[in-house]
Design an enzyme around this catalytic site. Sequence first.
Site, PDB file in Angstrom:
ATOM      1  N   ASP A 124      54.016  54.186  14.481  1.00  0.00           N
ATOM      2  CA  ASP A 124      54.054  54.301  15.943  1.00  0.00           C
ATOM      3  C   ASP A 124      55.374  54.911  16.392  1.00  0.00           C
ATOM      4  O   ASP A 124      56.326  54.215  16.665  1.00  0.00           O
ATOM      5  CB  ASP A 124      53.884  52.905  16.558  1.00  0.00           C
ATOM      6  CG  ASP A 124      53.842  52.936  18.073  1.00  0.00           C
ATOM      7  OD1 ASP A 124      53.598  53.999  18.643  1.00  0.00           O
ATOM      8  OD2 ASP A 124      54.067  51.867  18.675  1.00  0.00           O
TER       9      ASP A 124
ATOM     10  N   GLU B 250      57.808  57.415  25.680  1.00  0.00           N
ATOM     11  CA  GLU B 250      56.475  56.807  25.794  1.00  0.00           C
ATOM     12  C   GLU B 250      56.580  55.297  25.813  1.00  0.00           C
ATOM     13  O   GLU B 250      55.871  54.623  26.569  1.00  0.00           O
ATOM     14  CB  GLU B 250      55.590  57.260  24.632  1.00  0.00           C
ATOM     15  CG  GLU B 250      54.118  56.871  24.760  1.00  0.00           C
ATOM     16  CD  GLU B 250      53.760  55.523  24.152  1.00  0.00           C
ATOM     17  OE1 GLU B 250      52.603  55.095  24.300  1.00  0.00           O
ATOM     18  OE2 GLU B 250      54.642  54.878  23.522  1.00  0.00           O
ATOM     19  N   GLU B 251      57.472  54.765  24.988  1.00  0.00           N
ATOM     20  CA  GLU B 251      57.585  53.322  24.871  1.00  0.00           C
ATOM     21  C   GLU B 251      58.175  52.685  26.125  1.00  0.00           C
ATOM     22  O   GLU B 251      58.071  51.482  26.306  1.00  0.00           O
ATOM     23  CB  GLU B 251      58.444  52.960  23.649  1.00  0.00           C
ATOM     24  CG  GLU B 251      57.880  53.438  22.319  1.00  0.00           C
ATOM     25  CD  GLU B 251      56.608  52.712  21.896  1.00  0.00           C
ATOM     26  OE1 GLU B 251      56.116  51.868  22.673  1.00  0.00           O
ATOM     27  OE2 GLU B 251      56.114  52.993  20.798  1.00  0.00           O
TER      28      GLU B 251
ATOM     29  N   ASP C 150      48.204  58.945  18.669  1.00  0.00           N
ATOM     30  CA  ASP C 150      49.187  57.862  18.693  1.00  0.00           C
ATOM     31  C   ASP C 150      48.750  56.796  17.700  1.00  0.00           C
ATOM     32  O   ASP C 150      47.755  56.112  17.903  1.00  0.00           O
ATOM     33  CB  ASP C 150      49.257  57.290  20.109  1.00  0.00           C
ATOM     34  CG  ASP C 150      50.441  56.349  20.307  1.00  0.00           C
ATOM     35  OD1 ASP C 150      51.103  56.009  19.318  1.00  0.00           O
ATOM     36  OD2 ASP C 150      50.695  55.960  21.461  1.00  0.00           O
TER      37      ASP C 150
ATOM     38  N   HIS D  47      55.539  47.644  16.368  1.00  0.00           N
ATOM     39  CA  HIS D  47      56.771  47.423  17.123  1.00  0.00           C
ATOM     40  C   HIS D  47      57.732  46.502  16.386  1.00  0.00           C
ATOM     41  O   HIS D  47      58.393  45.655  17.002  1.00  0.00           O
ATOM     42  CB  HIS D  47      56.453  46.874  18.513  1.00  0.00           C
ATOM     43  CG  HIS D  47      55.939  47.915  19.456  1.00  0.00           C
ATOM     44  ND1 HIS D  47      55.738  47.681  20.796  1.00  0.00           N
ATOM     45  CD2 HIS D  47      55.576  49.217  19.260  1.00  0.00           C
ATOM     46  CE1 HIS D  47      55.287  48.785  21.391  1.00  0.00           C
ATOM     47  NE2 HIS D  47      55.176  49.722  20.466  1.00  0.00           N
TER      48      HIS D  47
END
Length: 508
Positions: free
Chosen positions: A277, A309-310, A338, A436
């Site tokens: 990611d 994006e995050e 993604d 994450h």
Amino acid sequence: MKGFNSAMAITAAGLLVMTSSAEPLPRSSKCESPLVQDKPLVDSIHLKDLLKCAQDLEDIAYATPYRNRVHGSEGHKNSVKYFKDTLEALGDYYTIELQEYTTEVTFGSSRVFSADGIDFATDSFEYGNNGTWTDVPLVNVANLGCNPEDIPDSVAGNVALIARGSCTFVQKITNAGAKGAVAAIIYNNAEAGIAAGTLGGVNDLIPVGGLTRADGLALAARVEAGETVTSSGDYWAYVDFGTSHNVIATSKYGDPNNVLFLGAHSDSVDKGPGINDNGSGSCGLLTVAKALSKWRTNSQVKFAWWTAEEEGLLGAEHFVETSTAADLAKIRLYLNFDMIASPNYYLGIYDGDGSRYNITGPPGSDVAEKLFEDWFDAKNLTTFGSEFNGRSDYGPFLDAGVPCSGLDTGADGVKTEEEMTIYGGIAGEPYDQNYHDAGDNVSNLALFPFEVNGKAIAHAVATYGKSWEGFPARLASNSTIPARRHVHARESGASKRHNCGVNEVLDY
């Protein structure tokens, strides 16, 4: 890569079927390149090239103190340079633009939570405030904490335990803080990993951490039963303004009034290098962009590696907001990639026709979905419609009425028994157990979906790079998705013109 025997069996068989020695035809100059052909372009996408890119991104992250590629960090700036330098090395095939963007970002963080001396897996929230507490009781909050009356007076001086759902995180912790809570813990409302998200920006709210649904319910049940459950927490984050860039590469071949646009975000969260990611999507695009440089296209092809994006799809949103309506109307299709190599994967295609989730995209979204479905079906591979909810960088394009599609292999959702039967892996576990987190490195990648999705990207590029036959024309009335966020007035900008042989590259 996590080893799942049944998935590895699929991998070996699938790679054998798809491997070919076919190579693109030779060319004598850029303007005499052969028109793109599907099979040679697809066959030129190899796992070794995808993995080389992924390893390069991991090395870039690990060469920095925080070992990540978050927007504005040294790791992301070097990622931008990597994409730019790689594209420049192809010669004059692409015009490369670096679009600057500045926003607040979390550069580094840590999080620890325990209850009655037992440590729990926890996560922090983007823009959550720093806070430490020791042996402070948990207090249950009723009805998801969305209304002030849901917060009991007993929360004063204690830690609010709140279920996720119905309203924003900000609303929940604002209500708890107003009643005197020293912190809040939010637990998930589904079996989808640890609750986490963004508070949308810097604030003066109470500290907040996240738990899984199972852990949150267990603690809530003990509190409900009258037990005193004492908690300790330490949540820390370094937040500052960061500046980085979208990398946008536009082919100098093809009709600029009929654009195929492909995108993937190039940034990570602060907690790790972000190789699935979204190094996986980024490397899928880069590998296809390199292979395409041997070919001519009838449509103009544009690739983007989005930043921030995050932080809330901000890089892609910035591009859309600063583009003219006329230029956006030239985009026949936007494709997003993604997380295409999740270790506990399924093969997902955005549900543009609404057949699974009842949310349809602008006309053409369904056609692109079927293109991918037919391609995977021809390889005897089962696919599922993935939720078309605008969660990734295609969201701003949907808001602008652009047809969208894309591929993914799952994030923090949970794998089903049916999917385990088809793909192997572990039912009841997240698609990416390192989502994450620091473990999202090259060893986290599932090799089979990484390669097969890379080849699927190439198939879409070869198809629409050559012809839009059967694809609906863009019309002003095509926008069918209501905007999920306010879209600011767009600035004017000149459309790009086809000019084979001109090289316009900005310095980083």
